[in-house]
Scaffold this active site. Structure first.
Site, mmCIF file in Angstrom:
data_model
loop_
_atom_site.group_PDB
_atom_site.id
_atom_site.type_symbol
_atom_site.label_atom_id
_atom_site.label_comp_id
_atom_site.label_asym_id
_atom_site.label_seq_id
_atom_site.Cartn_x
_atom_site.Cartn_y
_atom_site.Cartn_z
ATOM 1 N N ASP A 29 -4.834 -13.254 -1.173
ATOM 2 C CA ASP A 29 -4.788 -12.942 0.036
ATOM 3 C C ASP A 29 -4.858 -14.662 0.838
ATOM 4 O O ASP A 29 -5.625 -15.383 0.397
ATOM 5 C CB ASP A 29 -6.220 -12.604 0.608
ATOM 6 N N ILE A 30 -3.932 -14.804 1.583
ATOM 7 C CA ILE A 30 -3.831 -16.075 2.462
ATOM 8 C C ILE A 30 -4.830 -16.422 3.575
ATOM 9 O O ILE A 30 -4.974 -17.300 4.192
ATOM 10 C CB ILE A 30 -2.488 -16.393 3.247
ATOM 11 N N HIS A 93 -2.615 -1.485 -0.251
ATOM 12 C CA HIS A 93 -3.188 -2.482 -1.097
ATOM 13 C C HIS A 93 -4.805 -2.422 -1.192
ATOM 14 O O HIS A 93 -5.599 -1.802 -0.398
ATOM 15 C CB HIS A 93 -2.986 -3.799 -0.284
ATOM 16 N N HIS A 95 -8.278 -4.844 -1.940
ATOM 17 C CA HIS A 95 -8.807 -6.012 -1.838
ATOM 18 C C HIS A 95 -9.851 -6.407 -2.971
ATOM 19 O O HIS A 95 -10.698 -5.453 -3.103
ATOM 20 C CB HIS A 95 -9.568 -6.419 -0.504
HETATM 21 P P1 AMP Z 1 -5.664 -5.205 5.835
HETATM 22 O O1 AMP Z 1 -4.201 -4.595 6.023
HETATM 23 O O2 AMP Z 1 -6.582 -5.029 7.091
HETATM 24 O O3 AMP Z 1 -6.339 -4.704 4.803
HETATM 25 O O4 AMP Z 1 -5.323 -6.486 5.874
HETATM 26 C C1 AMP Z 1 -4.291 -7.288 5.222
HETATM 27 C C2 AMP Z 1 -4.452 -8.431 4.461
HETATM 28 O O5 AMP Z 1 -3.523 -9.150 3.984
HETATM 29 C C3 AMP Z 1 -5.152 -9.602 5.153
HETATM 30 O O6 AMP Z 1 -6.721 -9.849 4.383
HETATM 31 C C4 AMP Z 1 -4.351 -10.717 5.441
HETATM 32 O O7 AMP Z 1 -4.971 -12.015 5.281
HETATM 33 C C5 AMP Z 1 -3.506 -10.131 4.080
HETATM 34 N N1 AMP Z 1 -2.147 -10.910 4.284
HETATM 35 C C6 AMP Z 1 -1.301 -10.954 5.269
HETATM 36 N N2 AMP Z 1 -0.096 -11.340 4.956
HETATM 37 C C7 AMP Z 1 0.019 -12.188 3.694
HETATM 38 C C8 AMP Z 1 0.659 -12.864 3.078
HETATM 39 N N3 AMP Z 1 1.905 -13.231 3.468
HETATM 40 N N4 AMP Z 1 0.246 -13.254 1.737
HETATM 41 C C9 AMP Z 1 -1.022 -12.896 1.296
HETATM 42 N N5 AMP Z 1 -1.898 -12.229 1.884
HETATM 43 C C10 AMP Z 1 -1.504 -11.679 3.145
#
Ligand code: AMP
Length: 130
Positions: A29-30, A93, A95
């Site tokens: 996660d970025i 996804h 976490h």
């Molecule tokens: P959520 O949809 O609320 O579970 O959150 C989406 C997660 O994806 C967040 O923690 C972001 O930091 C992460 N995220 C969004 N874009 C990217 C990316 N390009 N690469 C890695 N992680 C990402």
């Protein structure tokens, strides 16, 4: 329009890859809550995790189960927390987050700022522990 995670799957945008097979991808996660915070996704773009078919749903969790021990070996922590939110990116996804307390799973806390080099080194270490 493709989700940002489909763009990662299609290599249109980069990621710090942890593991991949034909159907799933895990990458850092970025905006991590902790070092080693990893996302596990199905390559098939489905917004809501509970709309995955049963097979893909079970296999997604089985894939996460393979990845979690490698994160745990890399980052000193009590255990790997697992959560699904999905409010930001409309592509299912999971976490995986190294945690030592409940607070470590709190998405309201500030995210870590890591350099590209730190992300790359972390991903390499976790891959090495797979
Ligand atoms: P959520 O949809 O609320 O579970 O959150 C989406 C997660 O994806 C967040 O923690 C972001 O930091 C992460 N995220 C969004 N874009 C990217 C990316 N390009 N690469 C890695 N992680 C990402």
């Amino acid at each position: 329009m493709s989700s940002i995670f489909t763009k990662i799957v299609n290599k249109e945008i980069p990621c710090y890859k942890i593991a991949e097979d034909d159907s799933f991808l895990a990458f850092l996660d970025i905006n991590p809550l902790a070092k080693g915070h990893t996302l596990v996704i199905p390559k098939k773009e489905v917004d809501y995790i509970f709309h995955l078919d049963d097979t893909l749903y079970k296999e997604l969790f089985a894939f996460a189960k393979k990845v979690a021990p490698a994160i745990e070996k890399t980052i000193k922590c009590e255990r790997i927390g697992i959560t699904v939110i999905g409010l930001e990116v409309p592509h299912a996804h999971i976490h995986l987050i190294p945690i030592n307390s409940l607070y470590d799973m709190d998405f309201k806390q500030p995210k870590l700022k890591l350099t590209q080099e730190e992300f790359a080194a972390m991903a390499e270490k976790i891959r090495g522990n797979l």
